[in-house]
Design an enzyme around this catalytic site. Sequence first.
Site, short mmCIF file in Angstrom:
data_model
loop_
_atom_site.label_atom_id
_atom_site.label_comp_id
_atom_site.label_asym_id
_atom_site.label_seq_id
_atom_site.Cartn_x
_atom_site.Cartn_y
_atom_site.Cartn_z
N LYS A 76 0.81 -1.21 0.00
CA LYS A 76 0.00 0.00 0.00
C LYS A 76 0.86 1.27 0.00
O LYS A 76 0.36 2.35 -0.32
CB LYS A 76 -0.96 0.00 1.17
CG LYS A 76 -1.97 -1.15 1.05
CD LYS A 76 -3.26 -0.87 1.73
CE LYS A 76 -4.31 -1.90 1.38
NZ LYS A 76 -3.98 -3.25 1.90
N ASP A 77 2.14 1.14 0.34
CA ASP A 77 3.03 2.30 0.25
C ASP A 77 3.06 2.87 -1.17
O ASP A 77 3.21 4.07 -1.35
CB ASP A 77 4.46 1.92 0.67
CG ASP A 77 4.60 1.74 2.18
OD1 ASP A 77 3.94 2.49 2.93
OD2 ASP A 77 5.35 0.86 2.60
#
Length: 410
Positions: A76-77
């Site tokens: 998700k970064d």
Amino acid sequence: MPEEIPSLPASFFEQLRGRGLIEIADRVLAPYLDDLESHERRALIEDALDFEIPLIELGDGTYVLELFHGPTLAFKDVGARFMARLVARSIRERPRALTVLVATSGDTGSAVAQAFFGLDGIRVAILYPEGKVSRIQEQQFTTLGGNVRALAVQGDFDDCQGLVKEALVEPELRAELGLTSANSINVARLLPQMVYYFYAMAQLPTGGPSPVFSTPSGNFGNLTAGLMARAMGLGCSGFVAATNANDSVPRYLESGRFEPRPARATISSAMDVGDPSNFQRILELFGGDAERLRAVVSGSRHSDEETRGAIREVYKKHGYVLDPHTAVGYLGLRRWSQGRQGRRRLEPLGEEVPGVVLATAHPAKFREEIEATLGIAIEIPERLARCLELPGKSIPIRPCLEDLEAALRA
Ligand SMILES: *Cc1c(COP(=O)(O)O)cnc(C)c1O
């Protein structure tokens, strides 16, 4: 959805193998960022995607695309860092306080909180289901402080997501607090996720047939990004929508009916989503036609027991440690290869069709589960160890707009 999904030129694909991440990202994202100067676009991409995304070969034509080398050790970064930089840029031009609402089943919260932490003029409210995220995940977003506020919602992820949607459609509240969303509802998170599908292709050996991608899925942003990449011209032999017991999409692929159910708790908790909000986008990409969707996407559902079995099997066979989410992706690929579902496109994987499993989290994020499953000690990377020491702070709320408003105004 983007108004238009342009096709990339043939020359892009001819020169894809061996290209670097930033160069690919710049080409793929340029059509969506046409109000940025090219040097500005390039700088934003370099800053957002400042970590490796290596493709690791396990053997037997099976590859793992490690998406977890960013600051919070989960894929998700990628989306969060890109989106945060776009949002920061937009308020630089139109100064006005902004509150970013994020519903999280675990990993989104930390990625988004990290991505926005310390940015001027932006407040972040993380809504998470109390008691339903791992301790490491909770520590990652409750210990930041500053412009990041954690709200412990008495409910499940769907309650958190429902609450965010409810707040966003209240025009007065929205205007007063400058509300915006940072879930995969926000298309700025999906766009950069297309990039790594192309980058996986660039790292595969040349000459073979197109790969199949197996995407461990919860809210289905990751798979939607893959399907958008396909719409831009990415060649592939198919996609696997791999899920845990929360199988609304695999059931849709079987029955043609979308019947979301309340989320069920599993060991791949970041995928415990009963009503995935990106499903509508997936349908849109296929003109709402289940038959066309089935020709490209296969569903695959896996229990916690199977997941633990896959973690053990891959460790024994390849000495590689999968986290529980990636293990679901691995199982999905294996089922696709075996053609268990008896569908047309499920020809045996053999040596020809490479299989790429998207590895969505570092195993240390789910250390207790992995240590219990494998009986080995998992080392915690330094950046994770640090936040485990700090005191966390969160505000408990009921899943209702009244409590959310009060917590945002406090
Ligand atoms: C969020 C998450 C998923 C699910 O991704 P979606 O885009 O919501 O389908 C899978 N694995 C991990 C580790 C996650 O954090």
